[in-house]
Design a protein around this motif. Sequence first.
Motif, mmCIF file in Angstrom:
data_model
loop_
_atom_site.group_PDB
_atom_site.id
_atom_site.type_symbol
_atom_site.label_atom_id
_atom_site.label_comp_id
_atom_site.label_asym_id
_atom_site.label_seq_id
_atom_site.Cartn_x
_atom_site.Cartn_y
_atom_site.Cartn_z
ATOM 1 N N ASP A 18 -10.433 2.201 -9.781
ATOM 2 C CA ASP A 18 -11.007 2.619 -10.770
ATOM 3 C C ASP A 18 -12.155 3.123 -11.568
ATOM 4 O O ASP A 18 -13.004 3.036 -9.689
ATOM 5 C CB ASP A 18 -10.520 2.182 -12.196
ATOM 6 C CG ASP A 18 -10.956 0.760 -12.608
ATOM 7 O OD1 ASP A 18 -11.838 0.254 -12.253
ATOM 8 O OD2 ASP A 18 -9.939 -0.271 -13.235
ATOM 9 N N VAL A 48 -3.734 2.502 -9.192
ATOM 10 C CA VAL A 48 -4.480 3.257 -7.680
ATOM 11 C C VAL A 48 -5.344 4.057 -8.668
ATOM 12 O O VAL A 48 -4.495 5.258 -8.705
ATOM 13 C CB VAL A 48 -4.036 4.229 -7.137
ATOM 14 C CG1 VAL A 48 -3.633 2.969 -5.503
ATOM 15 C CG2 VAL A 48 -2.270 4.242 -7.476
ATOM 16 N N GLN A 107 -1.107 5.009 -1.492
ATOM 17 C CA GLN A 107 -1.523 5.023 0.100
ATOM 18 C C GLN A 107 -1.034 5.647 0.436
ATOM 19 O O GLN A 107 -1.552 7.135 1.051
ATOM 20 C CB GLN A 107 -2.784 3.936 -0.210
ATOM 21 C CG GLN A 107 -3.496 3.329 -1.447
ATOM 22 C CD GLN A 107 -3.226 2.326 -1.609
ATOM 23 O OE1 GLN A 107 -2.410 1.905 -2.377
ATOM 24 N NE2 GLN A 107 -3.425 1.139 -1.883
ATOM 25 N N PHE A 140 0.857 -1.103 -0.184
ATOM 26 C CA PHE A 140 0.009 -0.212 -0.118
ATOM 27 C C PHE A 140 0.663 1.338 -0.487
ATOM 28 O O PHE A 140 0.349 1.900 0.935
ATOM 29 C CB PHE A 140 -1.093 -0.388 1.421
ATOM 30 C CG PHE A 140 -2.026 -1.430 1.390
ATOM 31 C CD1 PHE A 140 -3.126 -0.387 0.489
ATOM 32 C CD2 PHE A 140 -1.691 -2.535 1.682
ATOM 33 C CE1 PHE A 140 -4.347 -1.688 0.571
ATOM 34 C CE2 PHE A 140 -2.914 -3.281 1.296
ATOM 35 C CZ PHE A 140 -4.363 -3.190 0.967
ATOM 36 N N ASP A 178 -9.893 1.174 1.471
ATOM 37 C CA ASP A 178 -8.749 0.369 1.092
ATOM 38 C C ASP A 178 -8.491 0.004 2.398
ATOM 39 O O ASP A 178 -7.591 -0.538 2.601
ATOM 40 C CB ASP A 178 -7.687 1.840 0.365
ATOM 41 C CG ASP A 178 -7.000 1.362 -0.331
ATOM 42 O OD1 ASP A 178 -7.475 -0.157 -0.986
ATOM 43 O OD2 ASP A 178 -6.000 2.203 -0.428
ATOM 44 N N TYR A 214 -6.761 -3.672 -8.698
ATOM 45 C CA TYR A 214 -7.807 -3.118 -8.746
ATOM 46 C C TYR A 214 -9.039 -3.770 -9.076
ATOM 47 O O TYR A 214 -10.468 -3.102 -8.835
ATOM 48 C CB TYR A 214 -7.919 -2.835 -10.479
ATOM 49 C CG TYR A 214 -7.367 -2.658 -11.215
ATOM 50 C CD1 TYR A 214 -8.381 -3.407 -11.961
ATOM 51 C CD2 TYR A 214 -6.154 -2.628 -11.703
ATOM 52 C CE1 TYR A 214 -8.286 -5.208 -12.922
ATOM 53 C CE2 TYR A 214 -5.517 -4.109 -12.688
ATOM 54 C CZ TYR A 214 -7.143 -4.511 -13.189
ATOM 55 O OH TYR A 214 -6.496 -5.400 -14.978
ATOM 56 N N LEU A 263 -5.019 8.846 -2.943
ATOM 57 C CA LEU A 263 -5.624 7.954 -4.035
ATOM 58 C C LEU A 263 -5.614 6.700 -3.168
ATOM 59 O O LEU A 263 -4.719 5.979 -2.617
ATOM 60 C CB LEU A 263 -4.218 7.417 -5.224
ATOM 61 C CG LEU A 263 -3.578 8.899 -6.114
ATOM 62 C CD1 LEU A 263 -2.135 8.872 -6.599
ATOM 63 C CD2 LEU A 263 -4.818 9.578 -6.798
ATOM 64 N N VAL A 264 -6.225 5.520 -4.306
ATOM 65 C CA VAL A 264 -6.320 4.149 -4.157
ATOM 66 C C VAL A 264 -7.185 3.038 -4.517
ATOM 67 O O VAL A 264 -6.984 3.450 -5.564
ATOM 68 C CB VAL A 264 -7.936 4.599 -3.084
ATOM 69 C CG1 VAL A 264 -7.965 4.990 -1.630
ATOM 70 C CG2 VAL A 264 -9.420 4.407 -3.476
ATOM 71 N N PHE A 265 -6.870 2.186 -4.201
ATOM 72 C CA PHE A 265 -7.645 1.245 -5.270
ATOM 73 C C PHE A 265 -8.902 0.815 -6.220
ATOM 74 O O PHE A 265 -9.557 1.630 -5.138
ATOM 75 C CB PHE A 265 -6.726 -0.665 -3.981
ATOM 76 C CG PHE A 265 -5.142 -0.680 -4.294
ATOM 77 C CD1 PHE A 265 -4.070 -0.683 -5.204
ATOM 78 C CD2 PHE A 265 -5.238 -1.355 -3.257
ATOM 79 C CE1 PHE A 265 -3.066 -1.423 -5.180
ATOM 80 C CE2 PHE A 265 -3.853 -1.522 -2.611
ATOM 81 C CZ PHE A 265 -3.174 -1.629 -3.908
ATOM 82 N N TRP A 300 0.095 0.851 -11.709
ATOM 83 C CA TRP A 300 -0.297 1.510 -10.489
ATOM 84 C C TRP A 300 -1.704 1.840 -10.832
ATOM 85 O O TRP A 300 -2.607 1.946 -11.126
ATOM 86 C CB TRP A 300 0.323 3.272 -11.306
ATOM 87 C CG TRP A 300 -0.087 4.634 -11.021
ATOM 88 C CD1 TRP A 300 -1.198 5.280 -11.104
ATOM 89 C CD2 TRP A 300 0.985 4.988 -10.130
ATOM 90 N NE1 TRP A 300 -1.465 6.089 -9.705
ATOM 91 C CE2 TRP A 300 -0.165 6.271 -9.100
ATOM 92 C CE3 TRP A 300 1.707 4.958 -9.303
ATOM 93 C CZ2 TRP A 300 0.474 7.336 -8.560
ATOM 94 C CZ3 TRP A 300 2.738 5.643 -8.690
ATOM 95 C CH2 TRP A 300 1.598 6.753 -7.940
#
Length: 570
Positions: free
Chosen positions: A45, A453, A34, A31, A110, A156, A41-43, A451
Amino acid sequence: MIWTRLASFSKKPLFWLFVLSACLGSNWAFFRIQFHTGFHLVFGDRTDGLIEITILEHWWNFLRGLSHWNKGFFFYPIRDSIGYNDAYFLYGLTYSFFRFLKADPLLSSDLTNLTIKVIGFFGCYGLLRVIRMPVLTSALGATLFTLSNNTYVNAYHAQLLSVAFLPCLIIILFRALGAIKRDSPIGIFFWGATGALFYCLWLITTFYTAWFSAFFAVFFAVALLIQRLHKPLPWPQWWKSEKLFRLQLPVVGVGVVALVGLLPFLRIYLPTASETGMHPVSEVMQFSPSLIDIMNVGSRNWLYGQLDRGISSLLGAEFPLSGEHVMGMPPGLLLLAAIGSLLTALKSGSQRRVWIALSFTTLLTWLFTIHVYGMSVWPLFYAYFPAAKAVRVISRYEIILVLPIIMLAMEAVRRLTAATPEGSTRQLLGRYAIGAILGLFLIAEEINCSWPVALQRPQEMVRVYSVPPMPSYCRAFFALNERPGPPLEPSLIDAFYSNNVDSMFIAEVRGMPTLNGMASFFPKGWDLTSPKASDYLMRVNAYLEAKHIGQVCALDLMTLKWVGQPSGRK
């Protein structure tokens, strides 16, 4: 062995500090983006990520008494709307705890993912200790399980993180087997019922990982049974034995718990399966990996990314660097697992059969999912294995195989770093150095710089709370237009996802029912995609008429304003 010399280490506070440091370090690495951005920004889309958070928010709404357990605010007025996708039940309970602590939906999501990864670390560590792995080897295996390259690349799809439940379930089954050996009816019922209930909850949380685990377990059991065929059991005498008679009641009790635990799963998924027919085999086979995909770790793997990019430039579409085919495992880990398989096959003792069954099942079931020149045996399982038609992305099976691969690899590490009790200090230090080098190399193999996130937490939270309350005369709403900014790629994804995912997320967070929604399957007669198409409003009105829905309102996702007069049946 050098590890045996360190056995006393496990009884000291320093041991717990070491294990905790390994857990914190591996999860910080997983993580890291994050933590670096303060979870801005978090996991996830704008597609699958927001869908998952929407369903998690549903469970928070349910626990607050705002909705029925099997009906979300999306796909209005469908009753079993949760059944068109993974239900995320166990995730939802954890998520609701963070929502109770006033964390916003994306942060709660998250933090839930982080919790699941911590559970996976200690579950894998505990499992390796149960099978008598040394302390440091167990910590290494748990670190690799947490970092897992294919899990990170596909983070994701946060539902895949639920592979963390697998070692926990195996530990419970070990306890149940121990109770059988001790002839303890209470222990059999307790651990058996716990395992059965846990698996049922796992099924209603994330179907893929639960189903693939059962798929592996079936062939593992067959592999064990085949090795016992030369010693057939006296079935009539065994069935009438006094011990079996004492165990019948707790076993029946476990079965009852399992059947009752399955009822919610069957309640929401059987109607969906009957209505949709599940996935066609032609679609499923698009996600069958090739032989070379076994080592497809992605273009951003720290050690092998450049190699994979070179292979992809030669093979083109046969070796994609993104998507569901990037599920492979690092070569070093696979090599050590192969060595572990060989070494365990040559060993003696009561555990030899278990290790052979583990190696055989891992290899055979992996080959079942693979295609060679377009040919695969998977259509046979699609046709005859229970619930196989509900599984579309069969390449995800490799995420389940991470655990047995790590177990075999750690057995190789244990043996390669073993030293005789009479060995010199120099020999012991040499073995220790080998273990340290192997461990660092295996960890480096799992690091991926991709990436996953793509959700910007502040932006999404501002947007969802900028929507005015729905007019009181509207029973539900449908989406007009799409949010400003660049569309999703490719255009087909944008046409299906953009307006529907945004609508369902707004609906759950704000408690306003919507006709829109997005899931693995769709309700019969529902067709509210492509909001830019000229016939979109015609399709909306046809759906309103077919479902006998009363007045609805339109929400312009471009301006976040309610548009025009209500439509629908008066």
